[in-house]
Write an enzyme that holds these catalytic residues in place. Structure first.
Site, mmCIF file in Angstrom:
data_model
loop_
_atom_site.group_PDB
_atom_site.id
_atom_site.type_symbol
_atom_site.label_atom_id
_atom_site.label_comp_id
_atom_site.label_asym_id
_atom_site.label_seq_id
_atom_site.Cartn_x
_atom_site.Cartn_y
_atom_site.Cartn_z
ATOM 1 N N SER A 140 0.838 -1.193 0.000
ATOM 2 C CA SER A 140 0.000 0.000 0.000
ATOM 3 C C SER A 140 0.885 1.260 0.000
ATOM 4 C CB SER A 140 -0.960 -0.049 1.190
ATOM 5 O OG SER A 140 -1.966 0.916 1.088
ATOM 6 N N ASP A 268 -9.767 -3.117 -6.087
ATOM 7 C CA ASP A 268 -9.225 -2.579 -4.829
ATOM 8 C C ASP A 268 -10.062 -1.381 -4.372
ATOM 9 O OD1 ASP A 268 -7.641 -1.236 -2.863
ATOM 10 O OD2 ASP A 268 -5.827 -2.083 -3.729
ATOM 11 N N HIS A 296 -7.764 -5.014 -1.433
ATOM 12 C CA HIS A 296 -6.580 -4.253 -1.039
ATOM 13 C C HIS A 296 -5.700 -5.122 -0.145
ATOM 14 C CE1 HIS A 296 -4.275 -0.578 -0.524
ATOM 15 N NE2 HIS A 296 -4.197 -0.843 0.773
#
Length: 342
Positions: A140, A268, A296
């Site tokens: 991320s 996502d 995600h």
């Protein structure tokens, strides 16, 4: 490139993929030691590792960068940290400044383009372990940092390979996207954690004096307001748009000269699909693996009762193909894949 991931039956929904591991792997299970590195600006970074690090060219070091509000205890970090030694890798986790429940010493913290801190740490580690190849894996926010760092360094850095998972490569698009629909619930949760972290820092009167008003609720309305009030001014950006532009890794992907793997899912809930680059936006050393589903930092296959974490195979395979795995490990892994397919 479309990757080979298929979600487990019953776990195909993007929100289930995103949150499943937090319930399935609710408690950390890999114990680590911790070492603090004092930085030139007076702050410090924490490095966590399950086993003492050593200078060994046959056992490359994988340095993991967590996501926003994450730490060594995040399930995705724990899972990768557990499996990498099976592939003859050493592993360590860098906490961004102020993460892991320990406030950092300065008013500044960390952000999506914070490539200077991992670059500094990699250089320090190379001084101690000059013969050991170092690879970076970022999740991320940490993934965007990895890509930005590799793009800035071109082929002149100390990193042998890079992997970025679910990275917000276009911060302008992603800040708008996460403020829509159910994605806004994740935004609210993350901003709440950021506010609590700032409140903990503000217990130091000198730091509190340098921070904007933490009781002004508008600062915490969404990521754009938060980044305008805190991230941009505390980290030397002109304003929030300057931050989003300069911290986004997407424009730098064509400059990467290090073997790099980018993994994203189109569904996502954090990442705007337009933020995922086209092949024409990549250098020849960057491999793009995109799936229709995966959420995600999810990518959970197998079954509900026996889930398998696809990233924990994909990432070691890629790193092994770049820095080399011992033949016996390759043979064992090939055999396990054959057995799983039957």
């Amino acid at each position: 490139m479309i990757n080979s991931f298929s979600p487990a039956p019953g776990l195909g929904n993007r929100h289930i993929q995103t949150v499943f591991s937090r319930f399935h792997r609710a408690s950390p299970w890999v114990a680590t030691g911790c070492r603090w590195f004092n930085m030139p600006d007076g702050d410090r970074l924490a490095l966590h590792f399950p086993s003492p690090l050593r200078d060994d060219p046959s056992c490359p070091l994988v340095l993991i960068l967590h996501g926003l509000g994450g730490s060594v205890e995040s399930p995705y970090v724990q899972g990768l940290m557990e499996v990498l030694p099976n592939y003859h890798f050493q592993v360590a986790v860098m906490h961004f400044r102020g993460c892991g429940g320990v406030p950092n010493r300065l008013p500044r913290a960390y952000h999506s383009g914070d490539s200077e801190d991992p670059r500094w740490l990699v250089n320090e580690l190379k001084k101690e372990f000059p013969l050991t190849p170092i690879a970076l894996v970022g999740f991320s926010l940490g993934g965007n940092v990895v890509l930005k760092m590799l793009g800035e360094d071109g082929g002149c850095g100390q990193v042998a390979a890079g992997v970025a998972i679910s990275a917000p490569m276009d911060l302008h698009a992603c800040s708008r996207y996460i403020n829509t629909g159910l994605s806004h619930l994740y935004e609210r949760h993350l901003i709440g954690e950021l506010r609590q972290s700032l409140l903990n820092k503000a217990k130091d009167p000198q730091i509190a004096a340098a921070l904007p008003d933490l009781n002004y609720r508008s600062h915490f309305a969404d990521f754009r307001h938060f980044d305008s009030a805190f991230t941009a001014p505390l980290h030397g950006f002109r304003d929030v748009d300057d931050y989003y532009t300069r911290a986004s890794s997407k424009p730098l992907l064509k400059d990467i000269r290090t073997p790099t793997l980018i993994i994203n899912a189109i569904d996502d809930p954090f990442i705007c699909p337009s933020a995922i680059p086209a092949s024409s936006e990549l250098s020849s050393t960057v491999e793009l693996a995109v799936s229709e589903r995966g959420g995600h930092v999810g990518f959970i296959g197998g079954s509900v009762w026996n889930p398998s974490y696809w990233l924990e195979k994909k990432i070691p395979h890629f790193l092994g193909s770049v820095v080399g795995l011992p033949k016996e490990v390759q043979q064992e892994d090939s055999l396990s894949q054959v057995l799983e397919s039957h």
